[in-house]
Design a protein around this motif. Structure first.
Motif, PDB file in Angstrom:
ATOM      1  N   ASP A 245       0.813  -1.203   0.000  1.00  0.00           N
ATOM      2  CA  ASP A 245       0.000   0.000   0.000  1.00  0.00           C
ATOM      3  C   ASP A 245       0.852   1.260   0.000  1.00  0.00           C
ATOM      4  O   ASP A 245       0.342   2.362   0.134  1.00  0.00           O
ATOM      5  CB  ASP A 245      -0.934   0.002   1.228  1.00  0.00           C
ATOM      6  N   ARG A 246       2.164   1.083  -0.152  1.00  0.00           N
ATOM      7  CA  ARG A 246       3.054   2.238  -0.227  1.00  0.00           C
ATOM      8  C   ARG A 246       3.861   2.146  -1.516  1.00  0.00           C
ATOM      9  O   ARG A 246       3.952   1.099  -2.143  1.00  0.00           O
ATOM     10  CB  ARG A 246       3.996   2.259   0.977  1.00  0.00           C
ATOM     11  N   THR A 247       4.463   3.277  -1.908  1.00  0.00           N
ATOM     12  CA  THR A 247       5.310   3.290  -3.094  1.00  0.00           C
ATOM     13  C   THR A 247       6.651   2.635  -2.768  1.00  0.00           C
ATOM     14  O   THR A 247       7.260   2.941  -1.752  1.00  0.00           O
ATOM     15  CB  THR A 247       5.537   4.742  -3.571  1.00  0.00           C
ATOM     16  N   LEU A 248       7.090   1.730  -3.632  1.00  0.00           N
ATOM     17  CA  LEU A 248       8.329   1.001  -3.417  1.00  0.00           C
ATOM     18  C   LEU A 248       9.447   1.608  -4.257  1.00  0.00           C
ATOM     19  O   LEU A 248       9.213   2.082  -5.370  1.00  0.00           O
ATOM     20  CB  LEU A 248       8.138  -0.469  -3.797  1.00  0.00           C
ATOM     21  N   ASP A 249      10.671   1.595  -3.716  1.00  0.00           N
ATOM     22  CA  ASP A 249      11.801   2.122  -4.473  1.00  0.00           C
ATOM     23  C   ASP A 249      12.974   1.150  -4.400  1.00  0.00           C
ATOM     24  O   ASP A 249      12.847   0.037  -3.879  1.00  0.00           O
ATOM     25  CB  ASP A 249      12.203   3.525  -3.987  1.00  0.00           C
ATOM     26  N   ASP A 250      14.128   1.570  -4.912  1.00  0.00           N
ATOM     27  CA  ASP A 250      15.283   0.672  -4.979  1.00  0.00           C
ATOM     28  C   ASP A 250      15.823   0.289  -3.603  1.00  0.00           C
ATOM     29  O   ASP A 250      16.593  -0.669  -3.492  1.00  0.00           O
ATOM     30  CB  ASP A 250      16.397   1.336  -5.800  1.00  0.00           C
ATOM     31  N   ASN A 251      15.442   1.028  -2.579  1.00  0.00           N
ATOM     32  CA  ASN A 251      15.931   0.730  -1.233  1.00  0.00           C
ATOM     33  C   ASN A 251      14.971  -0.134  -0.426  1.00  0.00           C
ATOM     34  O   ASN A 251      15.289  -0.541   0.692  1.00  0.00           O
ATOM     35  CB  ASN A 251      16.187   2.039  -0.468  1.00  0.00           C
TER      36      ASN A 251
END
Length: 201
Positions: A4-10
């Motif tokens: 439910d959250r935006t995912l990034d490379d970290n």
């Protein structure tokens, strides 16, 4: 698979399927075993669509051409997609680019899209009025479980992958800002433009 959250490379990777695990293990192997003679760049594309696609986007397009489209749930869930030519341009950006060495990059279109937006855009591209209707998630899963039970009793196998269907109902949003900042990635094609280039009669 479900976020439910935006995912990034970290974001910590938590692969659930064997397919996802195999990709994670390949990444991990490269990170742990590379040396100065062999640099690596890891590309993590979101769901890819385009001509000859055999995945969910193509299946949806085929339904749109037939002027009927069942939408699982309310269709407001967001998905990060990437048109194949945007992906190719991203790959070109990392080739022989020292800024990309020993890095991982998420590649996606400019922004995520709701499933309702994807269906409406397919309707526009196909030039046909598509009758779309929403199927409540409880009904979807109850029906799939029933069908799987029948198939298990009669054919001794399960026909429908509940996890894959569930994936269609969740948010999968990824942040590509690292690729934009470090390698100058700028996806050229919008959803409308990508689907127009994807469309075949």
């Amino acid at each position: 698979d479900e976020a439910d959250r935006t995912l990034d490379d970290n974001t910590e990777a938590k692969p659930k399927s064997f397919y996802a695990l195999s990709k994670f293990m390949a990444e991990d192997y490269m990170i742990r075993n590379h040396n100065q003679a062999i640099q690596y760049t890891i590309i993590r594309p979101t769901t890819v669509y385009g001509r000859y696609d055999r995945g969910n986007i193509n299946r949806m397009f085929n339904l749109a051409k037939k002027r009927i489209m069942p939408i699982l749930g309310d269709g407001k869930n967001l998905k990060s997609l990437i048109y194949v030519e945007n992906l190719v341009e991203g790959l070109i950006k990392v080739i022989l680019n020292e800024q990309a060495y020993d890095q991982s990059f998420i590649l996606s279109d400019q922004r995520p899209y709701t499933m309702n937006e994807v269906v409406a855009t397919m309707e526009k591209v196909a030039g046909k009025k598509v009758i779309s209707f929403h199927i409540p998630t409880k009904i979807v899963f109850a029906l799939l479980k029933l069908l799987n039970s029948i198939c298990l009793m009669s054919l001794n196998k399960v026909m429908f992958d509940i996890a894959s269907i569930k994936k269609l109902l969740t948010n999968n949003v990824f942040d590509n800002s690292k690729a934009r900042k470090l390698i100058g990635y700028e996806p050229r094609y919008t959803l409308l433009e990508g689907l127009k280039k994807t469309y075949t009669d």
